[in-house]
Design a protein around this motif. Structure first.
Motif, PDB file in Angstrom:
ATOM      1  N   TRP A   1       0.827  -1.207   0.000  1.00  7.79           N
ATOM      2  CA  TRP A   1       0.000   0.000   0.000  1.00  7.79           C
ATOM      3  C   TRP A   1       0.864   1.261   0.000  1.00  7.79           C
ATOM      4  O   TRP A   1       0.536   2.238  -0.673  1.00  7.79           O
ATOM      5  CB  TRP A   1      -0.970   0.002   1.180  1.00  7.79           C
ATOM      6  N   ILE A   2       1.939   1.246   0.740  1.00  8.73           N
ATOM      7  CA  ILE A   2       2.838   2.402   0.757  1.00  8.73           C
ATOM      8  C   ILE A   2       3.452   2.598  -0.625  1.00  8.73           C
ATOM      9  O   ILE A   2       3.512   3.714  -1.146  1.00  8.73           O
ATOM     10  CB  ILE A   2       3.917   2.246   1.847  1.00  8.73           C
ATOM     11  N   THR A   3       3.885   1.498  -1.223  1.00  4.62           N
ATOM     12  CA  THR A   3       4.468   1.576  -2.570  1.00  4.62           C
ATOM     13  C   THR A   3       3.443   2.087  -3.563  1.00  4.62           C
ATOM     14  O   THR A   3       3.730   2.963  -4.386  1.00  4.62           O
ATOM     15  CB  THR A   3       4.996   0.188  -3.009  1.00  4.62           C
ATOM     16  N   PHE A   4       2.218   1.574  -3.476  1.00  2.00           N
ATOM     17  CA  PHE A   4       1.143   2.044  -4.356  1.00  2.00           C
ATOM     18  C   PHE A   4       0.900   3.538  -4.139  1.00  2.00           C
ATOM     19  O   PHE A   4       0.715   4.295  -5.095  1.00  2.00           O
ATOM     20  CB  PHE A   4      -0.147   1.255  -4.092  1.00  2.00           C
ATOM     21  N   GLY A   5       0.912   3.984  -2.889  1.00  3.88           N
ATOM     22  CA  GLY A   5       0.709   5.402  -2.581  1.00  3.88           C
ATOM     23  C   GLY A   5       1.795   6.280  -3.168  1.00  3.88           C
ATOM     24  O   GLY A   5       1.512   7.356  -3.707  1.00  3.88           O
ATOM     25  N   VAL A   6       3.041   5.826  -3.071  1.00  2.00           N
ATOM     26  CA  VAL A   6       4.158   6.593  -3.630  1.00  2.00           C
ATOM     27  C   VAL A   6       4.011   6.697  -5.147  1.00  2.00           C
ATOM     28  O   VAL A   6       4.182   7.778  -5.733  1.00  2.00           O
ATOM     29  CB  VAL A   6       5.515   5.957  -3.255  1.00  2.00           C
ATOM     30  N   ILE A   7       3.655   5.590  -5.793  1.00  2.00           N
ATOM     31  CA  ILE A   7       3.481   5.605  -7.251  1.00  2.00           C
ATOM     32  C   ILE A   7       2.300   6.501  -7.631  1.00  2.00           C
ATOM     33  O   ILE A   7       2.391   7.301  -8.575  1.00  2.00           O
ATOM     34  CB  ILE A   7       3.298   4.177  -7.799  1.00  2.00           C
ATOM     35  N   ALA A   8       1.185   6.403  -6.904  1.00  2.30           N
ATOM     36  CA  ALA A   8       0.005   7.225  -7.205  1.00  2.30           C
ATOM     37  C   ALA A   8       0.311   8.713  -7.013  1.00  2.30           C
ATOM     38  O   ALA A   8      -0.048   9.549  -7.847  1.00  2.30           O
ATOM     39  CB  ALA A   8      -1.164   6.800  -6.331  1.00  2.30           C
ATOM     40  N   PHE A   9       0.969   9.043  -5.902  1.00  2.00           N
ATOM     41  CA  PHE A   9       1.359  10.430  -5.628  1.00  2.00           C
ATOM     42  C   PHE A   9       2.265  10.941  -6.754  1.00  2.00           C
ATOM     43  O   PHE A   9       2.069  12.040  -7.278  1.00  2.00           O
ATOM     44  CB  PHE A   9       2.073  10.491  -4.279  1.00  2.00           C
TER      45      PHE A   9
ATOM     46  N   LEU B   1       3.351  13.994 -11.673  1.00  2.00           N
ATOM     47  CA  LEU B   1       3.847  13.910 -13.047  1.00  2.00           C
ATOM     48  C   LEU B   1       2.787  14.376 -14.039  1.00  2.00           C
ATOM     49  O   LEU B   1       3.086  15.117 -14.981  1.00  2.00           O
ATOM     50  CB  LEU B   1       4.288  12.474 -13.358  1.00  2.00           C
ATOM     51  N   ALA B   2       1.539  13.982 -13.823  1.00  2.00           N
ATOM     52  CA  ALA B   2       0.453  14.403 -14.709  1.00  2.00           C
ATOM     53  C   ALA B   2       0.288  15.922 -14.686  1.00  2.00           C
ATOM     54  O   ALA B   2       0.148  16.554 -15.743  1.00  2.00           O
ATOM     55  CB  ALA B   2      -0.851  13.716 -14.312  1.00  2.00           C
ATOM     56  N   VAL B   3       0.324  16.518 -13.504  1.00  2.00           N
ATOM     57  CA  VAL B   3       0.213  17.973 -13.404  1.00  2.00           C
ATOM     58  C   VAL B   3       1.390  18.634 -14.132  1.00  2.00           C
ATOM     59  O   VAL B   3       1.204  19.596 -14.887  1.00  2.00           O
ATOM     60  CB  VAL B   3       0.145  18.426 -11.924  1.00  2.00           C
ATOM     61  N   GLY B   4       2.586  18.113 -13.935  1.00  3.97           N
ATOM     62  CA  GLY B   4       3.763  18.653 -14.615  1.00  3.97           C
ATOM     63  C   GLY B   4       3.645  18.558 -16.129  1.00  3.97           C
ATOM     64  O   GLY B   4       3.993  19.499 -16.849  1.00  3.97           O
TER      65      GLY B   4
ATOM     66  N   ILE C   1       8.878  21.760 -11.321  1.00  6.27           N
ATOM     67  CA  ILE C   1       8.611  21.583  -9.892  1.00  6.27           C
ATOM     68  C   ILE C   1       7.669  20.403  -9.663  1.00  6.27           C
ATOM     69  O   ILE C   1       7.827  19.644  -8.713  1.00  6.27           O
ATOM     70  CB  ILE C   1       8.049  22.881  -9.281  1.00  6.27           C
ATOM     71  N   PHE C   2       6.690  20.242 -10.529  1.00  2.00           N
ATOM     72  CA  PHE C   2       5.758  19.119 -10.379  1.00  2.00           C
ATOM     73  C   PHE C   2       6.272  17.853 -11.065  1.00  2.00           C
ATOM     74  O   PHE C   2       6.212  16.764 -10.507  1.00  2.00           O
ATOM     75  CB  PHE C   2       4.378  19.485 -10.950  1.00  2.00           C
ATOM     76  N   GLY C   3       6.746  17.982 -12.289  1.00  4.15           N
ATOM     77  CA  GLY C   3       7.147  16.808 -13.065  1.00  4.15           C
ATOM     78  C   GLY C   3       8.397  16.115 -12.563  1.00  4.15           C
ATOM     79  O   GLY C   3       8.491  14.884 -12.590  1.00  4.15           O
TER      80      GLY C   3
ATOM     81  N   ALA D   1       9.324   9.975  -7.921  1.00  5.58           N
ATOM     82  CA  ALA D   1       8.476   9.126  -7.074  1.00  5.58           C
ATOM     83  C   ALA D   1       7.962   7.912  -7.848  1.00  5.58           C
ATOM     84  O   ALA D   1       7.953   6.793  -7.327  1.00  5.58           O
ATOM     85  CB  ALA D   1       7.309   9.934  -6.510  1.00  5.58           C
ATOM     86  N   VAL D   2       7.533   8.107  -9.096  1.00  6.16           N
ATOM     87  CA  VAL D   2       7.063   6.979  -9.912  1.00  6.16           C
ATOM     88  C   VAL D   2       8.197   5.983 -10.139  1.00  6.16           C
ATOM     89  O   VAL D   2       8.013   4.771 -10.021  1.00  6.16           O
ATOM     90  CB  VAL D   2       6.479   7.469 -11.256  1.00  6.16           C
ATOM     91  N   GLY D   3       9.375   6.499 -10.454  1.00  2.58           N
ATOM     92  CA  GLY D   3      10.522   5.613 -10.700  1.00  2.58           C
ATOM     93  C   GLY D   3      10.927   4.829  -9.468  1.00  2.58           C
ATOM     94  O   GLY D   3      11.116   3.605  -9.527  1.00  2.58           O
TER      95      GLY D   3
END
Length: 159
Positions: free
Chosen positions: A13-21, A26-29, A133-135, A141-143
């Protein structure tokens, strides 16, 4: 054995949260980068003049009062003439200390013909600072989250 399983689930769940965050950032960037690229490709261009500097202090949060990040920053106030002949004035979106621009300095301005009040200075910070700043952290975090997920998957298959 039950404690070990709970620990694995928590890590998932923590890993999923980090990827989702990271994916959200990344999407905003990417959206912000797309807007900047679109403005560069399709926007109107004009020459503008920095008519003044607006010094502002913006507090990011109550926890950071009296920090160096709360120093006043200079935002350039730019005047230009749009293609329809109207004289326009806007405040730059990025402030800095020391100021990036001086009063009387000529700058390139980008704007959309249908919304010239949303003009931007054609400069790196005005166009690319927020996407970075966002991307940047989003990509990181995704990586990292993906790498951790792959390692956890390999370990669970090996066990």
């Amino acid at each position: 054995m039950q404690v070990q399983e709970r620990g694995r689930r928590a890590r998932r769940w923590i890993t999923f949260g980090v990827i989702a965050f990271g994916a959200l950032f990344l999407a905003v960037g990417l959206i912000l980068a797309g807007q900047s690229a679109s403005l560069l490709a399709d926007g109107e261009r004009a020459r503008g003049t920095v008519v003044s500097l607006e010094w502002r202090t913006e507090h990011s949060s109550s926890f950071h009062k009296n920090r160096s990040s709360d120093k006043p920053r200079a935002y350039p106030v730019v005047e230009f003439t749009s293609a329809d002949g109207e004289h326009r004035t806007f405040r730059g979106s990025v402030g800095s200390d020391p100021p990036s621009y001086g009063a009387g300095e000529r700058v390139d301005v980008l704007y959309r013909a249908d919304s010239p009040q949303e003009a931007r200075i054609n400069g790196f910070a005005s166009l690319w600072l927020l996407p970075l700043i966002f991307g940047g952290p989003g990509s990181l975090a995704v990586g990292i989250g993906t790498a951790i997920a792959l390692v956890m998957r390999r370990r669970s298959r090996a066990a």
